[in-house]
Design an enzyme around this catalytic site. Structure first.
Site, PDB file in Angstrom:
ATOM      1  N   CYS A  61       8.228  30.426   7.900  1.00  0.00           N
ATOM      2  CA  CYS A  61       7.779  30.697   9.259  1.00  0.00           C
ATOM      3  C   CYS A  61       6.376  30.126   9.440  1.00  0.00           C
ATOM      4  O   CYS A  61       5.753  29.691   8.483  1.00  0.00           O
ATOM      5  CB  CYS A  61       7.721  32.195   9.499  1.00  0.00           C
ATOM      6  SG  CYS A  61       9.252  33.019   9.064  1.00  0.00           S
ATOM      7  N   ARG A  80       7.892  24.607  11.691  1.00  0.00           N
ATOM      8  CA  ARG A  80       8.109  25.511  10.551  1.00  0.00           C
ATOM      9  C   ARG A  80       9.209  26.543  10.824  1.00  0.00           C
ATOM     10  O   ARG A  80       9.587  27.309   9.925  1.00  0.00           O
ATOM     11  CB  ARG A  80       6.808  26.268  10.209  1.00  0.00           C
ATOM     12  CG  ARG A  80       5.671  25.370   9.781  1.00  0.00           C
ATOM     13  CD  ARG A  80       4.438  26.187   9.468  1.00  0.00           C
ATOM     14  NE  ARG A  80       4.645  27.024   8.314  1.00  0.00           N
ATOM     15  CZ  ARG A  80       4.373  26.683   7.060  1.00  0.00           C
ATOM     16  NH1 ARG A  80       3.882  25.486   6.806  1.00  0.00           N
ATOM     17  NH2 ARG A  80       4.591  27.513   6.076  1.00  0.00           N
ATOM     18  N   TRP A  91      11.459  31.374  11.008  1.00  0.00           N
ATOM     19  CA  TRP A  91      12.639  30.800  10.369  1.00  0.00           C
ATOM     20  C   TRP A  91      13.292  31.976   9.659  1.00  0.00           C
ATOM     21  O   TRP A  91      12.767  32.449   8.660  1.00  0.00           O
ATOM     22  CB  TRP A  91      12.237  29.709   9.375  1.00  0.00           C
ATOM     23  CG  TRP A  91      13.423  29.046   8.752  1.00  0.00           C
ATOM     24  CD1 TRP A  91      13.963  29.320   7.534  1.00  0.00           C
ATOM     25  CD2 TRP A  91      14.217  27.999   9.312  1.00  0.00           C
ATOM     26  NE1 TRP A  91      15.044  28.510   7.313  1.00  0.00           N
ATOM     27  CE2 TRP A  91      15.227  27.693   8.390  1.00  0.00           C
ATOM     28  CE3 TRP A  91      14.173  27.310  10.521  1.00  0.00           C
ATOM     29  CZ2 TRP A  91      16.180  26.707   8.628  1.00  0.00           C
ATOM     30  CZ3 TRP A  91      15.127  26.328  10.743  1.00  0.00           C
ATOM     31  CH2 TRP A  91      16.117  26.044   9.805  1.00  0.00           C
ATOM     32  N   ASN A 134       4.694  35.404   6.761  1.00  0.00           N
ATOM     33  CA  ASN A 134       5.528  34.308   6.270  1.00  0.00           C
ATOM     34  C   ASN A 134       5.727  34.539   4.779  1.00  0.00           C
ATOM     35  O   ASN A 134       4.752  34.701   4.050  1.00  0.00           O
ATOM     36  CB  ASN A 134       4.821  32.962   6.503  1.00  0.00           C
ATOM     37  CG  ASN A 134       5.521  31.823   5.780  1.00  0.00           C
ATOM     38  OD1 ASN A 134       6.733  31.828   5.632  1.00  0.00           O
ATOM     39  ND2 ASN A 134       4.754  30.861   5.309  1.00  0.00           N
ATOM     40  N   GLY A 135       6.991  34.581   4.344  1.00  0.00           N
ATOM     41  CA  GLY A 135       7.257  34.800   2.920  1.00  0.00           C
ATOM     42  C   GLY A 135       8.429  35.750   2.767  1.00  0.00           C
ATOM     43  O   GLY A 135       9.197  35.957   3.713  1.00  0.00           O
ATOM     44  N   GLU A 156      24.986  12.840  -6.270  1.00  0.00           N
ATOM     45  CA  GLU A 156      23.906  13.158  -5.325  1.00  0.00           C
ATOM     46  C   GLU A 156      22.853  12.039  -5.308  1.00  0.00           C
ATOM     47  O   GLU A 156      22.352  11.655  -4.245  1.00  0.00           O
ATOM     48  CB  GLU A 156      23.298  14.514  -5.705  1.00  0.00           C
ATOM     49  CG  GLU A 156      22.210  15.041  -4.810  1.00  0.00           C
ATOM     50  CD  GLU A 156      22.568  15.159  -3.322  1.00  0.00           C
ATOM     51  OE1 GLU A 156      23.735  15.027  -2.939  1.00  0.00           O
ATOM     52  OE2 GLU A 156      21.625  15.329  -2.537  1.00  0.00           O
ATOM     53  N   LYS A 216      21.846   9.768  -2.010  1.00  0.00           N
ATOM     54  CA  LYS A 216      20.470   9.601  -1.509  1.00  0.00           C
ATOM     55  C   LYS A 216      20.115   8.132  -1.419  1.00  0.00           C
ATOM     56  O   LYS A 216      19.548   7.669  -0.437  1.00  0.00           O
ATOM     57  CB  LYS A 216      19.436  10.287  -2.419  1.00  0.00           C
ATOM     58  CG  LYS A 216      19.445  11.776  -2.527  1.00  0.00           C
ATOM     59  CD  LYS A 216      19.234  12.532  -1.252  1.00  0.00           C
ATOM     60  CE  LYS A 216      20.539  12.800  -0.588  1.00  0.00           C
ATOM     61  NZ  LYS A 216      20.881  14.134  -0.235  1.00  0.00           N
ATOM     62  N   GLU A 269      22.192   6.260   1.453  1.00  0.00           N
ATOM     63  CA  GLU A 269      21.909   6.614   2.848  1.00  0.00           C
ATOM     64  C   GLU A 269      20.500   6.189   3.265  1.00  0.00           C
ATOM     65  O   GLU A 269      20.253   5.947   4.441  1.00  0.00           O
ATOM     66  CB  GLU A 269      22.152   8.096   3.138  1.00  0.00           C
ATOM     67  CG  GLU A 269      21.222   9.059   2.469  1.00  0.00           C
ATOM     68  CD  GLU A 269      21.560  10.518   2.748  1.00  0.00           C
ATOM     69  OE1 GLU A 269      22.100  10.829   3.815  1.00  0.00           O
ATOM     70  OE2 GLU A 269      21.267  11.361   1.887  1.00  0.00           O
ATOM     71  N   HIS A 314      37.537   2.824 -16.730  1.00  0.00           N
ATOM     72  CA  HIS A 314      38.878   2.688 -16.155  1.00  0.00           C
ATOM     73  C   HIS A 314      38.851   1.893 -14.858  1.00  0.00           C
ATOM     74  O   HIS A 314      39.596   2.190 -13.931  1.00  0.00           O
ATOM     75  CB  HIS A 314      39.485   4.078 -15.906  1.00  0.00           C
ATOM     76  CG  HIS A 314      39.675   4.855 -17.163  1.00  0.00           C
ATOM     77  ND1 HIS A 314      40.690   4.611 -18.054  1.00  0.00           N
ATOM     78  CD2 HIS A 314      38.932   5.854 -17.706  1.00  0.00           C
ATOM     79  CE1 HIS A 314      40.585   5.438 -19.080  1.00  0.00           C
ATOM     80  NE2 HIS A 314      39.528   6.200 -18.897  1.00  0.00           N
ATOM     81  N   LYS A 327      21.006  14.730  11.231  1.00  0.00           N
ATOM     82  CA  LYS A 327      20.760  15.839  10.300  1.00  0.00           C
ATOM     83  C   LYS A 327      21.935  16.809  10.303  1.00  0.00           C
ATOM     84  O   LYS A 327      22.308  17.338   9.265  1.00  0.00           O
ATOM     85  CB  LYS A 327      19.461  16.549  10.699  1.00  0.00           C
ATOM     86  CG  LYS A 327      19.056  17.680   9.779  1.00  0.00           C
ATOM     87  CD  LYS A 327      18.610  17.163   8.429  1.00  0.00           C
ATOM     88  CE  LYS A 327      18.334  18.247   7.423  1.00  0.00           C
ATOM     89  NZ  LYS A 327      18.430  17.731   6.034  1.00  0.00           N
TER      90      LYS A 327
HETATM   91  C1  F6R Z   1      22.938  13.994   2.736  1.00  0.00           C
HETATM   92  C2  F6R Z   1      23.098  14.849   3.878  1.00  0.00           C
HETATM   93  C3  F6R Z   1      24.463  15.096   4.417  1.00  0.00           C
HETATM   94  C4  F6R Z   1      24.692  16.609   4.600  1.00  0.00           C
HETATM   95  C5  F6R Z   1      26.044  16.884   5.255  1.00  0.00           C
HETATM   96  C6  F6R Z   1      26.344  18.357   5.365  1.00  0.00           C
HETATM   97  O1  F6R Z   1      21.610  13.790   2.403  1.00  0.00           O
HETATM   98  O2  F6R Z   1      22.149  15.375   4.388  1.00  0.00           O
HETATM   99  O3  F6R Z   1      25.426  14.554   3.594  1.00  0.00           O
HETATM  100  O4  F6R Z   1      24.620  17.204   3.344  1.00  0.00           O
HETATM  101  O5  F6R Z   1      26.083  16.300   6.535  1.00  0.00           O
HETATM  102  O6  F6R Z   1      25.425  19.035   6.149  1.00  0.00           O
HETATM  103  P1  F6R Z   1      25.339  20.607   6.138  1.00  0.00           P
HETATM  104  O7  F6R Z   1      24.877  21.033   4.784  1.00  0.00           O
HETATM  105  O8  F6R Z   1      24.360  20.937   7.218  1.00  0.00           O
HETATM  106  O9  F6R Z   1      26.707  21.125   6.434  1.00  0.00           O
END
Ligand code: F6R
Length: 606
Positions: free
Chosen positions: A2, A28, A75, A101-102, A478, A482, A485, A501, A601
């Site tokens: 927060c 935040r 938050w 906040n915490g 993962e 990263k 993308e 394979h 996002k």
């Molecule tokens: C990768 C990324 C996306 C999300 C995916 C799911 O860096 O950000 O692959 O992980 O769109 O999003 P959430 O977790 O919000 O359902």
């Protein structure tokens, strides 16, 4: 995560100042907003669910009287976003108001004790215990500053607090433990805030509060003491040169880098989740005929990691499923004895929600792990756990991955205990290893200069492959996600054993292959995979244990993880240099790591 703000003015009204500061802190958190001011009329609180703009339109925040006040942008962690759960929270008599906040770890015990002493609670937050505790000391005859100090001594967890009281309409008391808090000073005013961006247009003179500091803010003077000992302290005043934008990124070049660096704190917040929630979820999981873990992208990778943790620690077979494939593959098997555990940072991903709704229509029980309280996932779930990471602004999920895996690791350990699948010594060792993860992450973050060097060296390669075994196949996936993308490099990830394979046909001179290779049960096999790839003249890069001489000799380049980590928890730490690698590759290649092209996002379309 927060945002809190407090201001004491010599003359004038604080409400517009707080309102504008909260707008600068809105990054935040934006679940709810609230202000408390003290004037000759007493304590006034205006707060509600929603953005600052909406709350202001409804409650006319700027009209509040008083030259002292505190504000909060939330938050949600404990308690869904609502008017009742919005800060500030007040004492029974309505004469003390607190923003926080915490996470207060021992709030359940404190709340129970306070309720036994007839305090009436209006919210479901952990924060509300604080004004009630302060009120008790004030009623016992302590002055306000001492009351805040004594209340803070009873709190466990992390907290940045700002408190006001009608008994002292001339000052604000603030306290810091773990959560950030800075003081701003000018001739006519004093401020406290979660970060300097809140008061930068007003003053550039600041004091960074240190652990266990309690500050008394008055106009023209600030006094700091240690809240545990009461000892008076001296703190340096510095001049802030950051722009507001730099300040909201904590001085980092991008939100992504800030969020990578926030991971130790994010995991500490996961470790503070009340055991009762994990216990409740685990009891349900234990009884299900079948358990599917659903997620997309990074959240799916967390589900995959969890499937290793659940089977290996708790002997519980669970099915990790990419949410968009769930109905097609498992839809016909779902019934009232199924549990769907949906994992989603945003709690709004359309593919995840569609599968959850389908499963619910078949009578399955829905549970959720999410970062956003009040999101659709929380509303569809019988039980949910907040991953407690605070807002993630960078489009690429970083702290989300490690927070989700940590929540799932906690669940796996509760299940192991319930199902008696591990000797008690091993269970105890694993629990304490999980507690050590934030420290191990801190040391892994120190690899950044080396990672940066490697990004510069490899920036012109057109594709990469990431290989890992066991649970670190997830880390490889993962790391690949990263990199691709953020740098738009078509890249691959495989379980290292599977690489021969098919994938091996791609490998030629200097093709870069990144191995996730801690010294665990899979180590000897992965050493064999490194040799296979070397024999084809690939460029080999490894994330390895510090002092692993064998791999150091074999690999072309390596990143050493300084702190040893229990094998099943290695993804939490080994992923860090790989997140940094993706970040620095993007920067080296002139891509914006915070806003990768074509990505959102939260993906709310099917
Ligand atoms: C990768 C990324 C996306 C999300 C995916 C799911 O860096 O950000 O692959 O992980 O769109 O999003 P959430 O977790 O919000 O359902």
């Amino acid at each position: 995560m927060c945002g809190i703000f407090g201001v004491v003015l010599k003359t004038g009204r604080v409400a517009p100042v707080i309102h504008q500061a909260l707008e600068r802190l809105e990054y935040r958190g934006y679940d709810s907003v609230g202000l408390a001011t003290v004037s000759e009329k007493g304590l006034e609180v205006r707060k509600d669910r929603g953005s600052i703009r909406d709350v202001d339109l409804k409650h006319r925040l700027d009209d509040m009287a008083g030259r002292i006040g505190v504000g909060h942008t939330r938050w949600a962690t404990h308690g869904a976003p609502s008017m009742e759960n919005a800060h500030p929270h007040v004492s029974c008599k309505g004469d003390v108001a607190v923003v926080h906040n915490g996470i207060i770890e021992n709030f359940l015990e404190l709340r129970k004790q306070l309720e036994e002493r007839k305090h009436v609670f209006r919210s479901r937050t952990d924060t509300e215990v604080i004004p009630h505790l302060i009120e008790e000391y004030v009623s016992a005859g302590e002055d306000f500053v001492e009351s805040v100090r004594l209340a803070a001594r009873q709190l466990e967890g992390s907290f940045a607090i700002a408190a006001v009281s009608t008994s002292r309409p001339d000052l604000i008391v603030c306290v810091k433990k773990e959560s950030p808090l800075v003081i701003g000073l000018s001739d006519s005013s004093s401020y406290c805030a979660s970060d300097v961006s809140a008061f930068l247009p007003l003053t550039r003179k600041a004091i960074a509060m240190e652990e266990d500091d309690l500050a008394v803010l008055e106009t023209g003077q600030t006094r700091i003491i240690n809240f545990r000992t009461g000892q008076e302290l001296e703190r340096n005043v510095s001049d802030i040169t950051w722009s507001i934008e730099d300040a909201t990124k904590g001085g980092y070049g991008h939100f992504m880098l800030k969020e990578i660096n926030e991971q130790p704190l994010a995991i500490r917040n996961v470790l503070r989740i009340q055991p009762v929630y994990c216990g409740l979820m685990a009891s349900k999981l234990e009884k299900a005929r079948q358990v599917c873990l659903l997620g997309c992208g990074t959240s799916y990778h967390a589900c995959l990691a969890a499937s290793y943790l659940f089977t290996k620690l708790a002997g519980l077979q669970v099915q990790p499923v990419i949410a968009s494939e769930f109905v097609e593959q498992y839809g016909h098997l779902i019934d009232k004895d199924s549990i769907i555990l949906a994992v989603s940072q945003s709690g709004e991903t359309a593919d995840t929600l569609e599968s959850v709704r389908f499963a619910k229509s078949k009578g399955a029980s829905i549970m959720g792990i999410t970062n956003v309280m009040g999101s659709t996932i929380t509303r569809l779930s019988e039980v949910y756990i907040g991953q407690n990471s605070g807002p993630e602004v960078g489009v690429a999920a970083t702290k989300t991955f490690t927070s989700q895996v940590s929540v799932l690791a906690r669940l796996a350990l509760v299940l192991a205990e319930k199902r008696n699948t591990l000797p008690i010594e091993e269970l105890t060792k694993l629990k304490s290893s999980l507690l050590q993860i934030p420290k191990a992450m801190e040391s892994a973050l120190l690899t950044e200069p080396r990672v940066k060097e490697l990004a510069r060296k490899y920036r012109d390669r057109s594709s990469f492959c990431f290989l890992g075994r066991g649970i670190n196949f997830t880390t490889a996936l993962e790391a690949r996600l990263k990199l691709l993308e953020l740098s738009y490099l078509p890249s691959l990830a495989y379980p290292a054993g599977e690489s021969k394979h098919g994938f091996i046909a791609v490998v030629d001179q200097d093709y870069p292959i990144v191995f996730v290779a801690p010294k665990d049960e899979t180590y000897h096999k992965i050493v064999g995979n490194v040799m296979e790839m070397k024999a084809r003249n690939a460029s080999t890069i490894g994330v390895i244990d510090a002092g692993d001489e064998r791999l150091k000799e074999l690999l072309d380049d390596y990143i050493e993880i300084p702190t040893p980590v229990t094998s099943l928890l290695t993804p939490l730490v080994y992923v860090i240099p790989l997140q940094l690698f993706a970040y620095w590759m993007a920067v080296e290649r002139g891509c914006d790591p915070d806003r990768p092209r074509n990505l959102a996002k939260s993906v709310t379309v099917l």
